[in-house]
Motif scaffolding. Sequence first.
Motif, short mmCIF file in Angstrom:
data_model
loop_
_atom_site.label_atom_id
_atom_site.label_comp_id
_atom_site.label_asym_id
_atom_site.label_seq_id
_atom_site.Cartn_x
_atom_site.Cartn_y
_atom_site.Cartn_z
N GLU A 1 0.80 -1.22 0.00
CA GLU A 1 0.00 0.00 0.00
C GLU A 1 0.84 1.28 0.00
OE1 GLU A 1 -1.84 -3.41 0.89
OE2 GLU A 1 -0.61 -2.55 2.51
N THR A 2 2.16 1.14 0.10
CA THR A 2 3.04 2.31 0.23
C THR A 2 3.14 3.09 -1.08
OG1 THR A 2 4.38 1.26 1.95
CG2 THR A 2 5.41 3.03 0.70
N ASP A 3 3.03 4.41 -0.98
CA ASP A 3 3.31 5.25 -2.15
C ASP A 3 4.31 6.34 -1.80
OD1 ASP A 3 1.85 6.95 -0.58
OD2 ASP A 3 0.16 7.16 -1.97
N ASP A 4 4.97 6.21 -0.67
CA ASP A 4 5.93 7.20 -0.19
C ASP A 4 7.35 6.71 -0.53
OD1 ASP A 4 7.34 9.14 1.12
OD2 ASP A 4 7.01 8.32 3.12
N TYR A 5 7.81 7.06 -1.71
CA TYR A 5 9.14 6.61 -2.13
C TYR A 5 10.03 7.83 -2.38
CZ TYR A 5 7.58 1.77 -2.44
OH TYR A 5 7.13 0.51 -2.14
N GLY A 6 10.45 8.05 -3.61
CA GLY A 6 11.30 9.20 -3.88
C GLY A 6 12.66 9.12 -3.21
N ARG A 7 13.17 7.92 -3.05
CA ARG A 7 14.47 7.65 -2.42
C ARG A 7 14.46 8.06 -0.94
NH1 ARG A 7 18.25 4.13 -4.80
NH2 ARG A 7 20.12 4.29 -3.53
#
Length: 565
Positions: A365-371
């Motif tokens: 469910e995670t969409d918080d990436y961006g390194r």
Amino acid sequence: MSTAHRTEDGTHAPHAAVPPALRARLHDDPGLGTGNFLDRVRAVHPAADRPFVWAVPSGGGPEAAQAWSLDRITAARDALAAWYHGAGVSKGVPVAVQMGDGFGYFLHFLALSSLGAVPALVNGGMPAAVAADYIRRTGAAGVVADTPRLEALRAAGLRAGPGMFLQEAGALPLERSPGDRLPGVFPYPHADTDPVMLCHTSGTTGAPKAATFAHRQFFLGKRERLVSFPAPEDGNRLLSALPQSHSAGISYLMTATLLGLPTMVLSDPGGPSAVAAMRAFAPTVVAAFPQTWVDLAGTDLDGAADRVHTWINTGDSAHEAHVRALVRYGRRPEGGGFRPGSRFIDGLGSSEMGMALFRKVSDPETDDYGRCVGVPIGVVEEVAVLDGDGRPVEDGRPGRLGVRTPTVTPGYWNDSGRTALSSFSGYWLTGDVVYRDTDGRIYHLDRVPDVVHTADGPVFSLPLEEVVLSEPGVADCAVVAVPDPGTGAMAPYAVVRPAEGAEPPADLLGALNARLEAAGLARLRGASAVRSEEDFPLGPTGKVLKRRLRERFADALGGPVGSPA
């Protein structure tokens, strides 16, 4: 694999689990540390004769795994320690060990540290000339290596003589003989600051450096795992695909020993080896470096990862594309049952940090990436993002990462000058470029030597790589700086390794730049799709050697500005 190690349903049962009450007692033992953990846990263990580690030999599969109990590990430790003692090894003496990656590193680490000596574990994939130079710089009193590596070290100029022995590892005993002798004080009683191991850095930016690990400093992260790590009584099993010569491999084997956690240890961390072990061992937790995730992300893991609830990454942070591919598999405990999908624990760390100091948990469910590498763990006292003069920068601005934490290495062995240059005002400078958001989360932008200094300002390679990896058919990539003849500065260049069976688009550069523009990032000046190891070289721990890529593609933009690469 022997059915004696399995239950009726074919899984490995936690016969050698350390009971929770005993784990809590060990956790509260202030004297527990790296140098004495084996003897402390064995002294209270109710089933020290039962196996909990299955070690896959070099070149073999899980069916050839050897079973190890606490008693057997201790007996092998003592036999090796007696041999080292007879060879003149004593407190404070460094000894290098190099072999095919596997459980043997752990045994030699235990044997040498039990004498108060300092094991210098050398990755088996390190080129012989580099390894020989590293061993000389540590001042090692001896080298123990398997036959092919010993021969290669000799060919690289390493010679036995006064103050230096060379010994074939396979000739050393793993069982005591009647005439064996150990020191009068054994095991050695370590003080907090006594060194227990040397771990070399990856060497991606230059010659590998020897980071020192100490009795208390290295144990800080392991203590909390006694009460927080997935417990054996809950049916957990660990698959370690970490390089066992690295501090991370040693760290997770220490954790397994303290918990009595059923653990399979691989000699080969590659994808096929890991998949075979997963099918045979049915782990719930898999620990590895990023290169293993590259392999697994492009593999069908149905039937292999069905019981996995946690993937643990350390070293460099992992790529979003690989994380997303893996968390689709497995199951997570929830409300007395299970929920589809697994979680991925990413940890930014280095040899010098002593452990992964930042933690980010991702799931389907995670969409918080961006390194994003998450927030610092509890042991970290302070994090700073500093400019070139050592001043803190405001949130959102890039700068050098500095940490204050008791887990940081006491310094580089035999290199006090480099140690002094690696800190500023009490912060250890990790060599990473990051920024911090207003919620305190850290985002990893680059390693300091890998920043692309263009005519328009710095371009950070890691965010570009995340976008390049979103292109279908790309298994791995590296963005490096190459000379730009049009500006006299540097320009970003992508070296792409296609997935097996995949063909890159005819206009690879155009396809990648379209994605980068959509993400609001700098354009590439060139791109190449490569398949050979020469064109995509990896270091001994699986890291892409950007230094060599910069050399390999230095002339890639040598034509007129704007011409395709």
